[in-house]
Design a protein around this motif. Structure first.
Motif, mmCIF file in Angstrom:
data_model
loop_
_atom_site.group_PDB
_atom_site.id
_atom_site.type_symbol
_atom_site.label_atom_id
_atom_site.label_comp_id
_atom_site.label_asym_id
_atom_site.label_seq_id
_atom_site.Cartn_x
_atom_site.Cartn_y
_atom_site.Cartn_z
ATOM 1 N N SER A 1 -10.865 -16.131 12.155
ATOM 2 C CA SER A 1 -11.783 -17.245 12.431
ATOM 3 C C SER A 1 -12.445 -17.730 11.151
ATOM 4 C CB SER A 1 -12.868 -16.819 13.420
ATOM 5 O OG SER A 1 -13.830 -17.851 13.562
ATOM 6 N N VAL B 1 -11.450 -11.012 18.107
ATOM 7 C CA VAL B 1 -12.003 -12.209 17.483
ATOM 8 C C VAL B 1 -11.362 -13.450 18.077
ATOM 9 C CG1 VAL B 1 -12.293 -13.471 15.311
ATOM 10 C CG2 VAL B 1 -12.587 -10.983 15.357
ATOM 11 N N LYS B 2 -10.045 -13.371 18.311
ATOM 12 C CA LYS B 2 -9.341 -14.508 18.880
ATOM 13 C C LYS B 2 -9.809 -14.805 20.304
ATOM 14 C CE LYS B 2 -6.354 -16.102 15.845
ATOM 15 N NZ LYS B 2 -6.425 -17.512 15.387
ATOM 16 N N ASN C 1 -14.019 -15.308 20.368
ATOM 17 C CA ASN C 1 -14.434 -16.436 19.537
ATOM 18 C C ASN C 1 -15.916 -16.318 19.204
ATOM 19 O OD1 ASN C 1 -14.203 -18.828 18.083
ATOM 20 N ND2 ASN C 1 -14.627 -20.109 19.861
ATOM 21 N N LEU D 1 -20.124 -10.083 18.157
ATOM 22 C CA LEU D 1 -19.222 -8.941 18.244
ATOM 23 C C LEU D 1 -19.600 -7.928 17.177
ATOM 24 C CD1 LEU D 1 -16.607 -7.408 19.062
ATOM 25 C CD2 LEU D 1 -15.364 -8.914 17.488
ATOM 26 N N ILE E 1 -20.222 -13.578 9.371
ATOM 27 C CA ILE E 1 -19.946 -12.150 9.249
ATOM 28 C C ILE E 1 -21.111 -11.471 8.546
ATOM 29 C CG2 ILE E 1 -18.428 -10.385 8.279
ATOM 30 C CD1 ILE E 1 -16.145 -12.415 8.328
ATOM 31 N N ILE F 1 -11.150 -10.345 9.982
ATOM 32 C CA ILE F 1 -12.085 -11.171 10.750
ATOM 33 C C ILE F 1 -12.053 -12.603 10.246
ATOM 34 C CG2 ILE F 1 -14.514 -11.518 11.328
ATOM 35 C CD1 ILE F 1 -14.778 -8.390 10.922
ATOM 36 N N ARG F 2 -12.091 -12.758 8.936
ATOM 37 C CA ARG F 2 -12.087 -14.113 8.380
ATOM 38 C C ARG F 2 -10.756 -14.809 8.637
ATOM 39 N NH1 ARG F 2 -15.370 -16.607 8.801
ATOM 40 N NH2 ARG F 2 -16.920 -15.660 7.434
ATOM 41 N N GLU G 1 -19.908 -6.184 11.027
ATOM 42 C CA GLU G 1 -18.938 -5.157 10.630
ATOM 43 C C GLU G 1 -19.687 -4.002 9.989
ATOM 44 O OE1 GLU G 1 -15.283 -4.781 7.382
ATOM 45 O OE2 GLU G 1 -16.682 -6.464 7.345
ATOM 46 N N THR H 1 -16.616 -18.224 11.908
ATOM 47 C CA THR H 1 -17.502 -17.160 12.377
ATOM 48 C C THR H 1 -18.345 -16.603 11.234
ATOM 49 O OG1 THR H 1 -16.021 -16.498 14.164
ATOM 50 C CG2 THR H 1 -17.547 -14.836 13.361
ATOM 51 N N VAL I 1 -19.766 -11.822 13.719
ATOM 52 C CA VAL I 1 -19.179 -10.487 13.773
ATOM 53 C C VAL I 1 -19.969 -9.605 12.811
ATOM 54 C CG1 VAL I 1 -17.159 -9.044 13.385
ATOM 55 C CG2 VAL I 1 -16.879 -11.333 14.348
#
Length: 334
Positions: free
Chosen positions: A111, A85-86, A89, A171, A116, A107-108, A95, A114, A93
């Protein structure tokens, strides 16, 4: 959360290249990675996982702070961040497999901006995980319980056409114990580029029937999956596995048995099918200090004598990152 950290701790520097460009090896480590299929340890391209040790431990100067001792590293900042994630970017995402919400939290934490999609057929966690953590951000859509929609059943074409989703900056995180290869091939059709697989079991291992016959590591290594392995390798820009935080020898004092399904290391492992660990406390005094600091901070025994400490640090399942191609053929049958 320690599972995500210890199992996905980070890949050390790639080390010296062999004269054969299809091979990569490390000093004082028996494994060799090959840039071709049909090997126990396969790699391809330049994934940020290959520089993970440097990325985790590079010091980040804090504002208005000239004291080197107060500089932070990614490891200090948070042990639960997904390096993916870093580095990627992502704008989104996805999941697949939420359970207690640990990955959603990670994840949160990595970022705040982002989007989700959190996908799970169940409304509540299993395996005694307690209450599910639910992200309060309106950037997260929960496709679980009564609102469940499977990863491959989402309206990808529609969302992409409406520019609600950018496939190049999406991602996909797979932790659902379903047919991993089919799910990678499925998202590949829609141009999704980045996939992280949490349970990348070796040959002969797996917690579910799908786990035992569908992971990238198995596709690349298993002779009966050569067709799938060749397709996956050919349609991948980069593939790399996170190594363990420390080598299995650090669990020499643990007297229990390895979990039958796999996914855990023991001191007797030959280490030929896993990449060089992030730290080598067995060889390096400074690495031992770092390892002891991590264990102490998290409240675990660095000797790994007790079962809980062993489970946290030796829980390693070759978590991997794949960067997929966005052109050419999109299915194995084309």
């Amino acid at each position: 959360m320690m599972k995500q950290f210890a199992a996905a701790a980070a890949l050390s520097s790639s080390g010296p290249q062999d004269q054969n460009e299809k091979m990569r090896q490390w000093d004082n480590w028996p494994a060799i990675t090959y840039e071709e299929v049909q090997h126990a340890l396969v790699t391809k391209g330049d994934s940020f996982f290959n520089q993970a040790r440097e990325l985790y431990y590079q010091k980040k100067q804090q504002p208005n702070n000239d004291n080197d001792k107060q500089q932070q590293t990614l490891m200090d900042e948070s042990q639960t961040l997904f390096l993916a994630v870093k580095q990627i970017n992502p704008t989104l995402v996805v999941e697949s497999g939420v359970n207690a919400g640990v990955s959603t939290y990670i994840i949160r934490a990595a970022s705040p901006t982002t989007k989700i999609f959190a996908i799970d057929p169940l409304a509540k966690p299993i395996c005694g995980q307690g209450k599910r953590w639910v992200d309060p951000s309106d950037l997260t859509t929960n496709y679980w319980g009564g609102n469940f929609t499977d990863l491959l059943d989402l309206d990808w074409k529609g969302m992409i056409a409406k520019k609600e989703v950018d496939p190049g900056s999406t991602l996909v995180f797979l932790d659902d114990h379903l047919h991993t290869y089919n799910r990678i091939a499925g998202v590949r059709k829609f141009g999704l580029r980045h996939v992280v697989v949490e349970d990348n079991y070796k040959l002969g291992e797996g917690a579910t029937p799908f786990d035992k016959k569908s992971t990238p590591k198995q596709m690349f290594h298993g002779e009966k999956w050569k067709k799938e392995g060749d397709w996956l390798f050919d349609n991948t820009v980069a593939y790399a596995e996170f190594p363990p935080l420390v080598p299995p020898i650090m669990a020499a004092a643990f007297k229990g048995k390895r979990k039958e399904a796999g996914g855990f290391m023991v001191a007797a492992d030959d280490n030929k099918d896993i990449v060089h660990p992030m730290l080598r406390p067995d060889l390096n005094e400074d690495d031992m200090k770092l390892y002891a600091h991590v264990a102490d901070t998290l409240g675990y025994d660095a000797a790994l004598v007790d079962n809980e400490s062993y489970m946290q640090f030796m829980n390693y399942n070759q978590i991997c990152h794949l960067e997929l191609k966005s052109d050419e053929k999109t299915t194995i049958d084309n």
